[in-house]
Write a protein that holds these residues in place. Structure first.
Motif, PDB file in Angstrom:
ATOM      1  N   VAL A 347      19.300 -20.948 -15.202  1.00  0.00           N
ATOM      2  CA  VAL A 347      19.703 -19.738 -15.930  1.00  0.00           C
ATOM      3  C   VAL A 347      19.151 -18.465 -15.300  1.00  0.00           C
ATOM      4  N   PRO A 348      17.855 -18.407 -14.938  1.00  0.00           N
ATOM      5  CA  PRO A 348      17.365 -17.187 -14.298  1.00  0.00           C
ATOM      6  C   PRO A 348      18.103 -16.824 -13.015  1.00  0.00           C
ATOM      7  N   LEU A 349      18.493 -17.847 -12.227  1.00  0.00           N
ATOM      8  CA  LEU A 349      19.184 -17.574 -10.966  1.00  0.00           C
ATOM      9  C   LEU A 349      20.660 -17.253 -11.162  1.00  0.00           C
ATOM     10  N   THR A 350      21.359 -18.121 -11.871  1.00  0.00           N
ATOM     11  CA  THR A 350      22.815 -17.992 -11.967  1.00  0.00           C
ATOM     12  C   THR A 350      23.256 -16.934 -12.969  1.00  0.00           C
ATOM     13  N   THR A 351      22.395 -16.569 -13.892  1.00  0.00           N
ATOM     14  CA  THR A 351      22.793 -15.571 -14.889  1.00  0.00           C
ATOM     15  C   THR A 351      22.125 -14.232 -14.640  1.00  0.00           C
ATOM     16  N   PHE A 352      20.803 -14.173 -14.755  1.00  0.00           N
ATOM     17  CA  PHE A 352      20.107 -12.891 -14.685  1.00  0.00           C
ATOM     18  C   PHE A 352      20.126 -12.285 -13.282  1.00  0.00           C
ATOM     19  N   LEU A 353      19.676 -13.052 -12.281  1.00  0.00           N
ATOM     20  CA  LEU A 353      19.594 -12.499 -10.934  1.00  0.00           C
ATOM     21  C   LEU A 353      20.979 -12.228 -10.355  1.00  0.00           C
ATOM     22  N   LEU A 354      21.873 -13.194 -10.474  1.00  0.00           N
ATOM     23  CA  LEU A 354      23.191 -13.053  -9.878  1.00  0.00           C
ATOM     24  C   LEU A 354      23.989 -11.938 -10.549  1.00  0.00           C
ATOM     25  N   LEU A 355      23.914 -11.859 -11.872  1.00  0.00           N
ATOM     26  CA  LEU A 355      24.652 -10.812 -12.582  1.00  0.00           C
ATOM     27  C   LEU A 355      24.120  -9.427 -12.233  1.00  0.00           C
ATOM     28  N   ASN A 356      22.811  -9.267 -12.273  1.00  0.00           N
ATOM     29  CA  ASN A 356      22.240  -7.952 -12.010  1.00  0.00           C
ATOM     30  C   ASN A 356      22.422  -7.523 -10.557  1.00  0.00           C
ATOM     31  N   PHE A 357      22.321  -8.460  -9.641  1.00  0.00           N
ATOM     32  CA  PHE A 357      22.509  -8.110  -8.234  1.00  0.00           C
ATOM     33  C   PHE A 357      23.953  -7.727  -7.944  1.00  0.00           C
ATOM     34  N   SER A 358      24.904  -8.491  -8.489  1.00  0.00           N
ATOM     35  CA  SER A 358      26.317  -8.153  -8.277  1.00  0.00           C
ATOM     36  C   SER A 358      26.677  -6.846  -8.977  1.00  0.00           C
ATOM     37  N   LEU A 360      24.559  -4.372  -9.383  1.00  0.00           N
ATOM     38  CA  LEU A 360      23.980  -3.358  -8.497  1.00  0.00           C
ATOM     39  C   LEU A 360      24.888  -3.094  -7.300  1.00  0.00           C
ATOM     40  N   CYS A 361      25.432  -4.151  -6.713  1.00  0.00           N
ATOM     41  CA  CYS A 361      26.346  -3.987  -5.571  1.00  0.00           C
ATOM     42  C   CYS A 361      27.585  -3.195  -5.978  1.00  0.00           C
ATOM     43  N   GLY A 362      28.142  -3.518  -7.145  1.00  0.00           N
ATOM     44  CA  GLY A 362      29.320  -2.797  -7.614  1.00  0.00           C
ATOM     45  C   GLY A 362      29.038  -1.323  -7.827  1.00  0.00           C
ATOM     46  N   ARG A 363      27.884  -1.002  -8.380  1.00  0.00           N
ATOM     47  CA  ARG A 363      27.534   0.401  -8.619  1.00  0.00           C
ATOM     48  C   ARG A 363      27.269   1.136  -7.317  1.00  0.00           C
ATOM     49  N   GLN A 364      26.646   0.447  -6.355  1.00  0.00           N
ATOM     50  CA  GLN A 364      26.310   1.103  -5.098  1.00  0.00           C
ATOM     51  C   GLN A 364      27.559   1.375  -4.266  1.00  0.00           C
ATOM     52  N   ILE A 365      28.578   0.548  -4.413  1.00  0.00           N
ATOM     53  CA  ILE A 365      29.818   0.764  -3.672  1.00  0.00           C
ATOM     54  C   ILE A 365      30.436   2.116  -4.010  1.00  0.00           C
ATOM     55  N   THR A 366      30.232   2.579  -5.244  1.00  0.00           N
ATOM     56  CA  THR A 366      30.816   3.863  -5.652  1.00  0.00           C
ATOM     57  C   THR A 366      30.208   5.039  -4.913  1.00  0.00           C
ATOM     58  N   ALA A 367      29.095   4.837  -4.203  1.00  0.00           N
ATOM     59  CA  ALA A 367      28.526   5.912  -3.392  1.00  0.00           C
ATOM     60  C   ALA A 367      29.416   6.212  -2.193  1.00  0.00           C
ATOM     61  N   TRP A 368      30.266   5.247  -1.797  1.00  0.00           N
ATOM     62  CA  TRP A 368      31.135   5.429  -0.634  1.00  0.00           C
ATOM     63  C   TRP A 368      32.612   5.412  -0.995  1.00  0.00           C
ATOM     64  N   ILE A 369      32.978   4.679  -2.022  1.00  0.00           N
ATOM     65  CA  ILE A 369      34.388   4.572  -2.416  1.00  0.00           C
ATOM     66  C   ILE A 369      34.527   4.998  -3.869  1.00  0.00           C
ATOM     67  N   LEU A 421      31.944 -12.050 -10.475  1.00  0.00           N
ATOM     68  CA  LEU A 421      33.096 -11.226 -10.850  1.00  0.00           C
ATOM     69  C   LEU A 421      32.754 -10.308 -12.020  1.00  0.00           C
ATOM     70  N   LEU A 422      32.009 -10.841 -12.981  1.00  0.00           N
ATOM     71  CA  LEU A 422      31.607 -10.042 -14.139  1.00  0.00           C
ATOM     72  C   LEU A 422      30.730  -8.865 -13.712  1.00  0.00           C
ATOM     73  N   GLY A 423      29.750  -9.130 -12.861  1.00  0.00           N
ATOM     74  CA  GLY A 423      28.840  -8.081 -12.437  1.00  0.00           C
ATOM     75  C   GLY A 423      29.484  -7.049 -11.539  1.00  0.00           C
ATOM     76  N   LEU A 424      30.230  -7.482 -10.537  1.00  0.00           N
ATOM     77  CA  LEU A 424      30.877  -6.546  -9.615  1.00  0.00           C
ATOM     78  C   LEU A 424      31.861  -5.628 -10.327  1.00  0.00           C
ATOM     79  N   SER A 425      32.692  -6.211 -11.172  1.00  0.00           N
ATOM     80  CA  SER A 425      33.702  -5.410 -11.867  1.00  0.00           C
ATOM     81  C   SER A 425      33.052  -4.442 -12.852  1.00  0.00           C
TER      82      SER A 425
END
Length: 475
Positions: A347-358, A360-369, A421-425
């Motif tokens: 659960v810590p890996l597949t839910t908390f870490l993966l969701l928050n990291f994805s 973060l990636c989705g939010r950071q992409i908006t700095a360029w696109i 998909l949930l985190g990135l979107s």
């Protein structure tokens, strides 16, 4: 990128507006980006040296979201503290078992309802209480609560488990309310800055979640006592909150920040508020008839941000419906093997870490696109398409299952993919909608609009949290 002649534009302190009869910038997606943040002619904007302001807003975003994330991530600690409820549930009250089984839902409701109320209060206080007072007071309150929670970690609560549950819910409500005032006030402040600073604040929030997830994994690997892990969580939050105080006090010392934080004058209420336009706020004839008010005009803000508000509400509704109530109860299909991966770290890996990291990636992409734009029909369509994620998570190995006994996705890779998909979107689409909001209104309304955009977030979170409790009982 096309620009209209200088004499066909009207400049405000926050945006560029065309003369009546010309297409507005919001109707032309190609005008987004640098033009939104272009300073008025003749004014030289200081540079953000060494990206200091960007780093400060990013750090404030981390500190603003870290408390909530630490509360949610410390799942094993809460289960340990509340296990006395369920240990003798068969002999006592079924409500005891309900407290443990649906604790995440209760925690989510306790965080969203006070947040919504505090957002309303913060909107009313925008012109009454200086932003510095609101920010620092909220940080002090949040820090105090985490000091209390740190002390309770070492206190034996086995004889008053229900009382501990009540104290925890109350602390969560207070932390959520004060964190909401902090986050919405700082986000409102970024309305006077270029969009990259709002993006930094929002990305920092996702980094706060990522840090809490990493801290959870490190603590689980290094400590066999969940109480030590929880204590490390809460003390880390105390350190970050103290850091946020120092960074916020440092911000006005930057020339770049002083330039954007300069006073923009009082907000006015107009007799014909329905027809309020950006140009009307700067018209001497209209301003002479206006009356100063301590409360920002809400109707024009809601009218201008209605489309973005719908996207934000629905995006966070879907996210809160799934996380944490549903996603944290998805177990590995190989849990019976007893390996640490399928039990302790799944659960810590597949839910908390993966969701928050994805996220973060989705939010950071908006700095360029930054596509689609604020008036594009694609943005609400993409928001609605996230509805399909709900049945995907439900059909994974969610436990316990009572009514829907069939598990369709017979592999651990599926919840990981759906979480990405949930985190990135969520990260990409919500950040776009949030940074657009304060930029489509005059600068006089930028801070109030930032609070309203935060209000949309918590409406979505509240609705999603309430429905998640219902969904859990239906599975």
């Amino acid at each position: 990128m096309a620009f209209v002649p200088e004499d066909d534009e009207h400049h405000s302190a926050n945006s560029t507006y065309r003369a009546p009869g010309s297409p507005t910038w919001a109707e032309r997606e190609t005008l987004l980006g640098k033009q939104l943040d272009r300073p008025p002619p003749g004014l030289q904007r200081p540079e953000d040296r060494c990206h200091a302001a960007y780093a400060i807003f990013f750090s404030l975003g981390v500190g603003g979201m870290l408390p909530w994330n630490f509360f949610v991530t410390a799942k094993e600690y809460w289960a340990f503290k509340l296990r006395n409820c369920s240990s003798s549930a068969s002999r006592r009250d079924p409500e005891d078992s309900d407290i443990l089984n649906y604790f995440e839902s209760y925690l989510a409701i306790a965080s969203t309802v006070p947040s919504l109320l505090c957002l309303v209060a913060n909107f009313l206080l925008v012109n009454r209480v200086p932003v510095q007072v609101r920010v620092l007071a909220s940080l002090v309150v949040t820090l105090s609560i985490f000091v209390v929670m740190s002390v309770l970690v070492k206190v034996d609560t086995s004889s008053w488990t229900r009382g501990f549950f009540t104290v925890t819910i109350i602390c969560m409500a207070i932390v959520s309310g004060s964190a909401t005032i902090f986050n919405s006030s700082v986000f409102g402040l970024t309305g006077s800055f270029p969009m990259r600073n709002a993006q930094a604040l929002i990305s920092g929030g996702a980094m706060g979640g990522t840090i809490s997830a990493v801290a959870s994994l490190v603590d689980l690997a290094a400590s066999n006592d969940v109480r030590d892990s929880a204590l490390a969580f809460f003390l880390t939050a105390v350190v970050f909150l103290g850091l946020c105080m120092g960074l916020y006090l440092l911000l006005p010392r930057l020339e770049y920040a002083r330039y954007h934080m300069k006073s923009v004058g009082p907000v006015h209420v107009f007799s014909g508020e329905e027809g309020l336009t950006p140009d009307s706020l700067h018209s001497p004839l209209v301003a002479s008839k206006s009356v100063e008010s301590h409360t920002p005009p809400l109707r024009p803000i809601l009218k201008k941000t209605a489309g973005l508000g719908f996207c934000i509400i629905y995006l966070f509704f879907v996210t809160a419906l799934i996380f944490p109530a549903i996603s944290t109860n998805i177990e590995s299909l190989h849990k019976s093997s007893g390996s640490p991966w399928t039990t302790k770290f799944f659960v810590p890996l597949t839910t908390f870490l993966l969701l928050n990291f994805s996220d973060l990636c989705g939010r950071q992409i908006t700095a360029w696109i930054q596509l689609p734009g604020p008036n594009s029909k694609v943005l609400p369509v993409l928001s609605l398409l996230r509805t399909g994620l709900i049945p995907l998570f439900v059909l994974c190995n969610y436990q316990p299952r009572v009514h829907l006994t069939t598990v369709v996705f017979q592999s651990d890779i599926y919840p990981m993919l759906f979480t990405c998909l949930l985190g990135l979107s969520n990260g990409y689409l919500s950040t776009l909608a949030l940074i657009y909001g304060p930029k489509i209104v005059p600068r006089e309304l930028a801070e109030a609009t930032g609070v309203v955009m935060s209000f949309y977030i918590y409406v979505g979170l509240m609705l999603g949290s309430a429905c998640s409790a219902l969904l859990e009982h239906l599975i």
